[in-house]
Design an enzyme around this catalytic site. Structure first.
Site, short mmCIF file in Angstrom:
data_model
loop_
_atom_site.label_atom_id
_atom_site.label_comp_id
_atom_site.label_asym_id
_atom_site.label_seq_id
_atom_site.Cartn_x
_atom_site.Cartn_y
_atom_site.Cartn_z
CB CYS A 11 -37.87 -10.29 13.87
SG CYS A 11 -39.56 -9.86 14.29
CD GLU A 51 -49.92 -17.33 14.19
OE1 GLU A 51 -50.35 -16.26 13.71
OE2 GLU A 51 -48.78 -17.45 14.68
CB CYS A 76 -33.12 -6.89 -6.29
SG CYS A 76 -32.99 -6.95 -4.48
CB CYS A 120 -26.23 -3.58 -5.09
SG CYS A 120 -27.68 -3.05 -6.03
CG ASN A 139 -40.15 -22.11 10.62
OD1 ASN A 139 -39.86 -22.69 9.58
ND2 ASN A 139 -39.29 -21.36 11.29
CB CYS A 165 -32.24 0.61 -4.01
SG CYS A 165 -33.42 -0.65 -3.48
CD GLN A 196 -38.36 -16.52 10.10
OE1 GLN A 196 -37.85 -15.47 9.69
NE2 GLN A 196 -38.87 -16.63 11.31
#
EC number: 2.1.1.190
Length: 449
Positions: A405, A330, A169, A79, A314, A85, A280
């Site tokens: 994550c 949840e 992008c 990029c 999911n 960026c 996701q």
């Protein structure tokens, strides 16, 4: 008495150092006279000449003047906007090396944050088929910059103060990533172009949706322009004037089919979602991740499985195709409602969903007291699942598959499970959910000893 502030004079001249590691945000780290120095766009093993740009008591910052020795892992960033960026941090590193670095980060944090935890096996990394155009979720800033005489749309610059001036992008889905200039030019035609703060992007299997966050009301002419832009580009356009409860769809109007965006986490299952729902970012890795989680759970037809932090289902819904019963829990009631609707729409009858705050005590909850489980899937947010792990013996599950994550949170929770709760870490590995960034998606399997 006046305040005293620590002031250090910036060292002048050109210096040389070897890069020994990467920081959490992808900058190279060098030790110069025992002091940590952060040098962007460098890689471990490289030797660089640099000059200082900023100094504090505990660390310095610098910029490269010359690469004396380059790493074999260095590549040309794909990029043109990479050094400005802040959306990506590792485009100068080969994708193989990115994965190796993330795998080592996981192992190191399990050991140090988890107090000696080591997996018996390292899982082979899950790789994506495309390291560009993979990102289907993003929040893009919007700002009119008078000095440039135009609207900027994109991520913030690396210093975090201003929006980067980009025309495309490469990590965004090209349905949006290739149209940054077109989108910014369109916004300039609106009467309130100076009062649009953000675009929230969500792309399903067929179309992009865009939530336009605006601080002043649109005129009728603006609304017609927005509808025309949406129709010409096959976008769904939503407007948001204040909080999330003010979001509504401007185009397409009326009771159209499909009513929601949707994606397929596994064959035979369609999950509907709104553009501000959590999903996701990488559809390719998501499908591979679900398949791996199901394999690691080692599901039999008699298993009863609980999926905590289940979101829209999911993992829950694909798992239901293999297990006897599945319960999803949840914290966000709206997502629980959507998950129930999805199960009904897909004629899935062996699942149920409950809303509960999993960061506080849950011993009085129906789903905790009225069901028995032998296996668990955890997919918490960045904060991890500390409350669940501290009370894991009350679930009496034999196997846990933990999707994370945030490797630091996973390592902390792994320390709880292994060092105090009688589990062993069977295997762990990383998944290439976020190519070209420092974000690490990982998966781990724990088994009761």
């Amino acid at each position: 008495m006046g305040r005293s502030r620590y002031h250090n004079k910036l060292k002048e001249g050109i210096f040389e150092a070897e890069i020994t590691a990467l920081s959490h945000d992808g900058r190279g780290i060098a030790k110069v006279d025992g002091k940590t120095t952060f040098i962007p766009f460098t890689l471990p093993g490289e030797v660089v000449k640099f000059e200082y740009t900023f100094t504090k008591a505990k660390f310095d910052e610098a910029k490269v003047v010359e690469y004396v020795k380059k790493s074999l892992n260095r590549v040309n960033p794909p990029c043109d906007h990479f050094q400005i960026c802040g959306g990506c941090s590792l485009q100068h590193m080969s994708t193989d090396a990115q994965i190796e670095h993330k795998q080592q980060t996981l192992i190191n944090q399990l050991k140090y944050i988890g107090n000696g935890v080591e997996p018996e096996n390292i899982l082979p990394p899950l790789r994506t088929s495309n390291t560009e155009g993979y990102r289907n979720k993003a929040r893009l800033g919007v700002r009119y910059v008078s000095k440039k005489g135009k609207i900027l749309v994109g991520f913030r610059e690396r210093n975090g103060r201003f929006l980067a001036d980009i025309d495309k992008c490469i990590v965004l889905n090209p349905l949006v990533g290739d149209k940054i200039t077109e989108i910014s030019s369109f916004i300039e035609t609106l009467s309130i172009y100076q009062h649009i703060a953000q675009l929230e992007i969500a792309i399903d299997d067929t179309r992009p949706a865009m939530i336009v966050r605006h601080l002043e009301p649109f005129t009728n002419e603006d609304l017609e322009k927005l509808r025309s832009f949406a129709q010409e580009n096959n976008y769904w356009i939503y407007l948001q004037s204040k909080g999330p409860d003010t979001i509504f769809r401007l185009y397409p109007q009326g009771d159209v089919e499909p009513k929601k965006l949707s994606y397929q986490p596994a064959a035979g299952i369609d999950i509907g979602f709104e553009p501000n729902d959590f999903t996701q970012v990488n559809n390719d890795i998501n499908k591979k991740m679900i398949k791996r989680a199901i394999e690691l759970l080692d599901i039999s037809e008699n298993d009863s499985i609980i999926d905590l932090f289940c979101g829209l289902g999911n993992f829950t819904l694909p798992i239901s195709q293999h297990a006897k019963t599945v319960i999803g829990v949840e914290g966000e009631p709206t997502m629980v409602k959507r998950a129930k609707e999805t199960a009904d729409n897909n004629n899935i009858t062996n699942v149920n969903f409950y809303a509960a705050n999993l960061f506080e005590s849950f011993e009085d909850k129906e789903w905790f007291n009225n069901f028995e489980y032998n296996k668990m899937l955890l997919d918490p947010p960045r904060a991890g699942a500390q409350e669940v792990c501290n009370n894991i013996e009350k679930f009496n599950v034999k196997r846990i598959v933990y999707v994370s994550c945030d490797t630091a949170a996973l390592a902390r929770d792994a320390g709880i499970l292994v060092n105090t709760k009688g589990y062993k870490l069977i295997s762990a590995g990383v998944m290439d959910m976020f190519p070209h960034t420092m974000h690490v998606e990982s998966i781990a399997v724990f088994e009761k000893i």
